[in-house]
Design a protein around this motif. Structure first.
Motif, short mmCIF file in Angstrom:
data_model
loop_
_atom_site.label_atom_id
_atom_site.label_comp_id
_atom_site.label_asym_id
_atom_site.label_seq_id
_atom_site.Cartn_x
_atom_site.Cartn_y
_atom_site.Cartn_z
N ASP A 62 -39.69 -60.63 78.04
CA ASP A 62 -41.09 -61.02 76.88
C ASP A 62 -40.75 -61.97 76.05
O ASP A 62 -40.87 -61.74 74.79
CB ASP A 62 -40.94 -59.56 76.33
N ASP A 207 -41.55 -56.28 64.22
CA ASP A 207 -42.25 -56.16 65.24
C ASP A 207 -42.88 -54.61 65.55
O ASP A 207 -42.20 -53.65 65.30
CB ASP A 207 -41.33 -56.43 66.28
N HIS A 335 -48.48 -65.78 67.82
CA HIS A 335 -48.51 -66.00 69.21
C HIS A 335 -48.73 -64.82 70.33
O HIS A 335 -48.55 -64.97 71.54
CB HIS A 335 -46.76 -66.06 69.38
N ASP A 336 -49.72 -63.97 69.80
CA ASP A 336 -50.29 -63.01 70.93
C ASP A 336 -51.64 -62.93 70.74
O ASP A 336 -52.50 -62.33 71.41
CB ASP A 336 -50.15 -61.60 70.20
N ARG A 414 -51.01 -64.52 77.12
CA ARG A 414 -50.79 -64.99 75.75
C ARG A 414 -50.33 -66.53 75.88
O ARG A 414 -49.94 -67.20 74.54
CB ARG A 414 -49.59 -64.36 75.19
C1 NOJ Z 1 -45.48 -57.71 69.10
C2 NOJ Z 1 -45.09 -59.19 69.64
O1 NOJ Z 1 -45.95 -59.82 68.61
C3 NOJ Z 1 -45.35 -59.50 70.88
O2 NOJ Z 1 -45.08 -60.90 71.08
C4 NOJ Z 1 -44.25 -58.50 71.57
O3 NOJ Z 1 -44.69 -58.95 73.18
C5 NOJ Z 1 -44.65 -57.14 71.60
N1 NOJ Z 1 -44.62 -56.63 70.08
C6 NOJ Z 1 -43.43 -56.29 72.13
O4 NOJ Z 1 -42.06 -56.60 71.24
#
Ligand code: NOJ
Length: 562
Positions: A62, A207, A335-336, A414
């Motif tokens: 990730d 996070d 970034h999401d 994303r």
């Molecule tokens: C939120 C983060 O912004 C995202 O990019 C990530 O994939 C998830 N939390 C898991 O850590």
């Protein structure tokens, strides 16, 4: 005098996604020396704080949000020496640095998890959340321990054949949640926090903080009619996230964490939480007296239309929920999420307006890299080639859900908002001199890049720079209270507010329309008027027209030098 509020309330934050920012060694992946190379640019731009998404050791499933060693750096980003140099170089420019803390989970490859999963009696077993399946376990492990769903909609329980039990993961299966009910886990993670604060981090971004504690009863989550969650309601996938998100123990932990952060006083540090829920609930993370998280992201702004009535409502809601000593945040991309430009119809005039709004309103502005040049969302990246693990996951979702997910700002891939930063017109837009960047550059990069906009006073970049510097040098804009003004002109098109500080008042008028509108300054003249569209300040009296999508700030004094 500027300096009355702590620095973190007055600052502006720029998010760097290190993998996509600047590649110094031609391997197609952005890295820490690459970020160092661009610090002069960020300083020139006028941002005061940079936040970096994770760059610690990680299998990168990730892209860093799956950490396998909290104390080391993933080799593709550099090493500990690069990290120290980055922190020093940021500080040398009078800027601050925020690091990402993934406290909720680790990578499945973290040695703790490797040990934990090895046997039921392992000393680290209780570092994670293990439960028996619901029915007598066969080779498939029976059924999951309860009905809890992950944030992505599937069951968050994963059967591990080695010990025939299930572990819990709030996000993806390779990100097992830590068990904060085990005091040793809490201690170990608070040590990680202390370590990075000692290394010189000025702030930490937390996070999915709202998932930290799960209910100890492991009772089923109640049924809900909601098919999908949103930024301000984590219920979805037909259940209330009662036992899995925003648990009272997580809100209590926010205070414990704050006490640790406050051990570091010179300079003071801060934490900003990634949390999802109604604005009033999010405030609880900060505590009525501001004794919890210093800041929380208020993601409602991500989906607020760029209209005067919608922004007025948003400001009203945030002001009501976050009065002093609390402080709101304003975020238009990360970034999401789909890039902000997507919602603005890729219209540079609206991007210049967004800069003006975000940088004059009361609240810490979080800018996402590329926003300052109006970088667009990268549609059309082939789904099959997606690197984002979420994209792989959503391949199996019923197709009928996808359009409404998009509408809710839930990204299916994303990668589309993570394209490499376009610096110029060279190969790969100056991001990398190597063969192939890890993601394709945006096709508009030959036009939308830093070099193309730098010398152009009418560019989106110039507006961001102008507004960042205006805010930075204005006590009212960086530290003042806010009062909405009923504009004389059309309230459906104009948003107006005043920012008030002991040494300065600034009145802000934003014309959120395609029409020219009159602005009458005869009743309340100022010493200086600054537009978001050009550099030269004007006299602030008499009558003036507001150009379409123009914002002006009227100062009653020149303020106090910072
Ligand atoms: C939120 C983060 O912004 C995202 O990019 C990530 O994939 C998830 N939390 C898991 O850590």
């Amino acid at each position: 005098m500027i300096g009355e509020s702590p620095w973190w309330k007055r600052t502006t934050v720029y998010q760097v996604y290190p993998r996509s920012f600047s590649d110094s060694n031609a391997d197609g992946i952005g890295d820490l020396p690459g970020v160092i190379d661009r610090l002069d640019y960020l300083h020139w731009l006028g941002v005061e704080t940079i936040w970096l998404s994770p760059f610690y050791s990680s299998p990168q499933t990730d892209f860093g949000y799956d950490i396998s060693d909290h104390f080391n750096i993933a080799p593709e980003y550099g090493d500990l020496e690069d990290c120290r140099r980055l922190i020093d170089e940021v500080h040398a420019r009078g800027m601050k640095i925020v690091l990402d803390m993934v406290l909720n989970h680790t990578s499945i490859e973290h040695p703790w998890f490797q040990e934990s999963r090895s046997s039921r009696n392992n000393d680290r077993r209780d570092f994670y959340i293990w439960r028996d399946g619901r029915r007598a376990a066969g080779s498939s492990g029976g059924a999951p321990p309860n009905n809890w769903r992950s944030m992505l909609g599937n069951s968050g329980w994963h059967h591990d054949p080695t010990t025939d039990q299930w572990y819990w993961a709030s996000f993806l299966p390779f990100q097992p949640d830590l068990n904060y009910r085990n005091p040793a886990v809490k201690q170990a993670m608070l040590d990680v926090v202390r370590h990075w604060l000692r290394e010189g981090a000025d702030g930490l971004r937390l996070d999915i903080f709202n998932a930290i504690f799960k209910d100890a009863s492991f009772a089923d989550n109640p049924f809900s009619l909601r098919p999908l969650p949103s930024e301000h309601n984590p219920d979805g996938f037909f259940q209330r996230a009662l036992h899995t998100q925003n648990h009272p123990d997580t809100i209590a932990f926010a205070r414990e964490l704050r006490a640790v952060v406050d051990e570091f006083r010179d300079p003071p540090r801060f934490v900003v939480g990634e949390v999802f829920g109604h604005t009033d609930l999010l405030r609880e993370y900060c505590g009525a007296e501001g004794q919890g998280l210093n800041l929380v992201f208020l993601f409602k702004s991500l989906r607020t239309p760029l209209t005067a009535p919608a922004l007025r409502e948003l400001v009203r809601e945030f002001e009501l929920a976050f009065p002093e000593p609390l402080f709101p945040t304003y975020v238009f991309g990360n970034h999401d999420r789909p890039r902000g430009m997507e919602r603005l119809g890729n219209d540079p005039a609206k991007a210049r307006m967004l800069a003006a709004f975000q940088l004059t309103v009361r609240g810490v502005p979080f800018l996402y890299y590329g926003e300052e040049i109006g970088l667009g969302h990268h549609h059309g990246m082939p789904h099959e080639l997606a690197r984002d693990p979420i994209a792989a996951r959503y391949r199996f979702l019923p197709r009928w859900l996808l359009p409404s997910m998009r509408r809710r700002g839930i990204l299916i891939n994303r990668d589309e908002c993570r394209s490499p930063m376009p610096w110029g017109v060279g190969p790969h837009a100056g991001f990398s001199s190597g063969e192939t960047p890890w993601l394709p550059v945006h096709p508009d990069s030959p036009l939308i890049n830093v070099d193309a906009q730098r010398g152009d006073p009418g560019s989106v970049l110039s507006s961001y720079r102008r507004m960042l510097n205006l805010r930075r040098h204005s006590p009212a804009l960086s530290d003042g209270t806010l009062a909405l003004i009923e504009p004389r002109a059309d309230a459906r098109r104009v948003l107006a507010f005043a920012r008030m500080h002991a040494h300065q008042t600034a009145r802000v008028y934003l014309n959120l329309s395609d029409r020219e509108l009159p602005l009458d300054l005869r009743d309340a003249p100022g010493v200086r008027l600054q537009s978001n569209l050009h550099d030269t300040p004007e006299a602030a009296s008499g009558r003036r027209l507001l150009a379409p999508w123009e914002a002006v700030v009227i100062f009653d004094t020149d303020g106090v030098a910072t």
